[in-house]
Design an enzyme around this catalytic site. Sequence first.
Site, PDB file in Angstrom:
ATOM      1  N   TYR A 280       8.858 -12.796 -15.131  1.00 32.06           N
ATOM      2  CA  TYR A 280       7.757 -11.984 -14.593  1.00 32.06           C
ATOM      3  C   TYR A 280       6.425 -12.575 -15.056  1.00 32.06           C
ATOM      4  CZ  TYR A 280       4.510  -8.228 -13.591  1.00 32.06           C
ATOM      5  OH  TYR A 280       3.423  -7.528 -13.124  1.00 32.06           O
TER       6      TYR A 280
ATOM      7  N   ALA B  32       0.814  -1.228   0.000  1.00 33.06           N
ATOM      8  CA  ALA B  32       0.000   0.000   0.000  1.00 33.06           C
ATOM      9  C   ALA B  32       0.844   1.273   0.000  1.00 33.06           C
ATOM     10  CB  ALA B  32      -0.940  -0.013   1.207  1.00 33.06           C
TER      11      ALA B  32
ATOM     12  N   ARG C 187       7.002  -2.378   2.910  1.00 34.35           N
ATOM     13  CA  ARG C 187       8.290  -2.338   3.614  1.00 34.35           C
ATOM     14  C   ARG C 187       8.663  -0.926   4.027  1.00 34.35           C
ATOM     15  NH1 ARG C 187      11.502  -5.064  -1.127  1.00 34.35           N
ATOM     16  NH2 ARG C 187      10.011  -3.638  -2.112  1.00 34.35           N
TER      17      ARG C 187
HETATM   18  P1  NDP Z   1       4.440  -0.068  -7.382  1.00 38.31           P
HETATM   19  O1  NDP Z   1       5.900  -0.320  -7.520  1.00 38.31           O
HETATM   20  O2  NDP Z   1       3.940   1.320  -7.479  1.00 38.31           O
HETATM   21  O3  NDP Z   1       3.900  -0.725  -6.028  1.00 38.31           O
HETATM   22  C1  NDP Z   1       4.321  -1.989  -5.597  1.00 38.31           C
HETATM   23  C2  NDP Z   1       3.960  -2.183  -4.138  1.00 38.31           C
HETATM   24  O4  NDP Z   1       4.374  -3.513  -3.751  1.00 38.31           O
HETATM   25  C3  NDP Z   1       4.658  -1.202  -3.216  1.00 38.31           C
HETATM   26  O5  NDP Z   1       3.750  -0.752  -2.245  1.00 38.31           O
HETATM   27  C4  NDP Z   1       5.744  -2.046  -2.558  1.00 38.31           C
HETATM   28  O6  NDP Z   1       5.959  -1.598  -1.231  1.00 38.31           O
HETATM   29  C5  NDP Z   1       5.107  -3.431  -2.535  1.00 38.31           C
HETATM   30  N1  NDP Z   1       6.113  -4.478  -2.464  1.00 38.31           N
HETATM   31  C6  NDP Z   1       7.009  -4.835  -3.412  1.00 38.31           C
HETATM   32  N2  NDP Z   1       7.820  -5.800  -2.950  1.00 38.31           N
HETATM   33  C7  NDP Z   1       7.430  -6.061  -1.671  1.00 38.31           C
HETATM   34  C8  NDP Z   1       7.883  -6.946  -0.659  1.00 38.31           C
HETATM   35  N3  NDP Z   1       8.911  -7.791  -0.864  1.00 38.31           N
HETATM   36  N4  NDP Z   1       7.253  -6.940   0.533  1.00 38.31           N
HETATM   37  C9  NDP Z   1       6.208  -6.106   0.755  1.00 38.31           C
HETATM   38  N5  NDP Z   1       5.737  -5.256  -0.162  1.00 38.31           N
HETATM   39  C10 NDP Z   1       6.336  -5.225  -1.359  1.00 38.31           C
HETATM   40  O7  NDP Z   1       3.763  -0.990  -8.527  1.00 38.31           O
HETATM   41  P2  NDP Z   1       2.232  -1.275  -8.897  1.00 38.31           P
HETATM   42  O8  NDP Z   1       1.302  -0.566  -8.015  1.00 38.31           O
HETATM   43  O9  NDP Z   1       2.110  -1.074 -10.349  1.00 38.31           O
HETATM   44  O10 NDP Z   1       2.206  -2.836  -8.619  1.00 38.31           O
HETATM   45  C11 NDP Z   1       1.257  -3.467  -7.786  1.00 38.31           C
HETATM   46  C12 NDP Z   1       0.947  -4.841  -8.348  1.00 38.31           C
HETATM   47  O11 NDP Z   1       0.377  -4.707  -9.647  1.00 38.31           O
HETATM   48  C13 NDP Z   1       2.169  -5.760  -8.529  1.00 38.31           C
HETATM   49  O12 NDP Z   1       1.785  -7.066  -8.160  1.00 38.31           O
HETATM   50  C14 NDP Z   1       2.434  -5.683 -10.038  1.00 38.31           C
HETATM   51  O13 NDP Z   1       3.090  -6.834 -10.506  1.00 38.31           O
HETATM   52  C15 NDP Z   1       1.031  -5.562 -10.567  1.00 38.31           C
HETATM   53  N6  NDP Z   1       0.853  -5.016 -11.897  1.00 38.31           N
HETATM   54  C16 NDP Z   1       1.364  -3.798 -12.251  1.00 38.31           C
HETATM   55  C17 NDP Z   1       1.128  -3.303 -13.525  1.00 38.31           C
HETATM   56  C18 NDP Z   1       1.695  -2.005 -14.002  1.00 38.31           C
HETATM   57  O14 NDP Z   1       1.828  -1.813 -15.228  1.00 38.31           O
HETATM   58  N7  NDP Z   1       2.013  -1.075 -13.131  1.00 38.31           N
HETATM   59  C19 NDP Z   1       0.283  -4.031 -14.476  1.00 38.31           C
HETATM   60  C20 NDP Z   1      -0.177  -5.295 -13.996  1.00 38.31           C
HETATM   61  C21 NDP Z   1       0.071  -5.748 -12.744  1.00 38.31           C
HETATM   62  P3  NDP Z   1       7.407  -1.438  -0.520  1.00 38.31           P
HETATM   63  O15 NDP Z   1       8.415  -1.197  -1.597  1.00 38.31           O
HETATM   64  O16 NDP Z   1       7.220  -0.287   0.414  1.00 38.31           O
HETATM   65  O17 NDP Z   1       7.571  -2.740   0.182  1.00 38.31           O
HETATM   66  C1  8X3 Z   2       2.815  -5.317 -15.591  1.00 41.75           C
HETATM   67  C2  8X3 Z   2       2.495  -4.954 -16.982  1.00 41.75           C
HETATM   68  O1  8X3 Z   2       3.075  -5.321 -19.424  1.00 41.75           O
HETATM   69  O2  8X3 Z   2       4.939  -5.057 -17.905  1.00 41.75           O
HETATM   70  O3  8X3 Z   2       2.223  -6.487 -15.172  1.00 41.75           O
HETATM   71  O4  8X3 Z   2       3.657  -7.063 -17.926  1.00 41.75           O
HETATM   72  S1  8X3 Z   2       3.610  -5.638 -18.090  1.00 41.75           S
END
Ligand code: NDP
Ligand code: 8X3
Length: 251
Positions: free
Chosen positions: A151, A8, A32
């Site tokens: 990924y 979050a 984190r």
């Molecule tokens: P962000 O990088 O903005 O957010 C990722 C979040 O995940 C952060 O809050 C981070 O918090 C947390 N996180 C990452 N690693 C850990 C860990 N080891 N432990 C706890 N928390 C963790 O990316 P998005 O909001 O885009 O990503 C959110 C989800 O959506 C992911 O699962 C991503 O794969 C997925 N996604 C993203 C897309 C995109 O194009 N953006 C498309 C499709 C899916 P912190 O670093 O503080 O721990």
């Molecule tokens: C994140 C979007 O297109 O990099 O899941 O796979 S993409």
Amino acid sequence: MVALITGATSGFGKAIAELFASKQWNLVLTGRRADRLHELADRLTKLYGVGVLPLVFDVRDRSAVEAVLGSMPLEYRALDVLVNNAGLAAGLATVQESDPEDWDVMIDTNVKGLLYVSRVIIPWMIERGTGHVINIGSTAAKDVYPSGSVYCATKHAVDAISKGMRIDLLPHGIKVTNVNPGAAETEFSLVRFKGDQERASKVYDGIDPIRAEDIAEVVYFAATRPPHIVLNDIIVTPLAQASSSYIHRKA
Ligand code: NDP
Ligand code: 8X3
């Protein structure tokens, strides 16, 4: 109503937290980066008067997941919704050229981390006879793009886990939804390219990408359907994206 949202501190997770808080849900928020998490929790409590419990841990650390979630106060354990959102891509490279450390980070976070959290929370939902698990997958769960094999494999795994959970949780009346976003401008690409801002911003060149708030609305909609129906699998892309690999960019 109470929701636990992993990851979050930025992107989708933060936007989901903001929307749910604005609708008067109490929240458990994880990540984190403690400073960001506490700032968000304080802000949402002040703005909306809801209860927000910030929990700092790394989803890859099974002992920490079990200890921190296991010590949650009883009122927050009555979870209506779990959003398994924490995740990331590390690097963009062929199998033969990738850094295996990147594979470990992605598999440990996106697959094992999601399982560790779910393993603690789902028994509480079963005990209460109600609940909803919302897993954040990706268009990368549905097909594979060049240099994205691992990924994409982790997100295919999330897809399979959601399908399996749906079968396992059927007798318990617990909903399972998989939300699969396409290209969304969050911190995702900055993390994938390890802080290289220029490379990260090129991902969204010539398209109008998804905003984090768009995904928050989809998650909230899924979480608020009537008890007799469930949205199982949702794919959301920018208008300019047909699949993981087909993106129409304006010059
Ligand atoms: P962000 O990088 O903005 O957010 C990722 C979040 O995940 C952060 O809050 C981070 O918090 C947390 N996180 C990452 N690693 C850990 C860990 N080891 N432990 C706890 N928390 C963790 O990316 P998005 O909001 O885009 O990503 C959110 C989800 O959506 C992911 O699962 C991503 O794969 C997925 N996604 C993203 C897309 C995109 O194009 N953006 C498309 C499709 C899916 P912190 O670093 O503080 O721990
Ligand atoms: C994140 C979007 O297109 O990099 O899941 O796979 S993409």
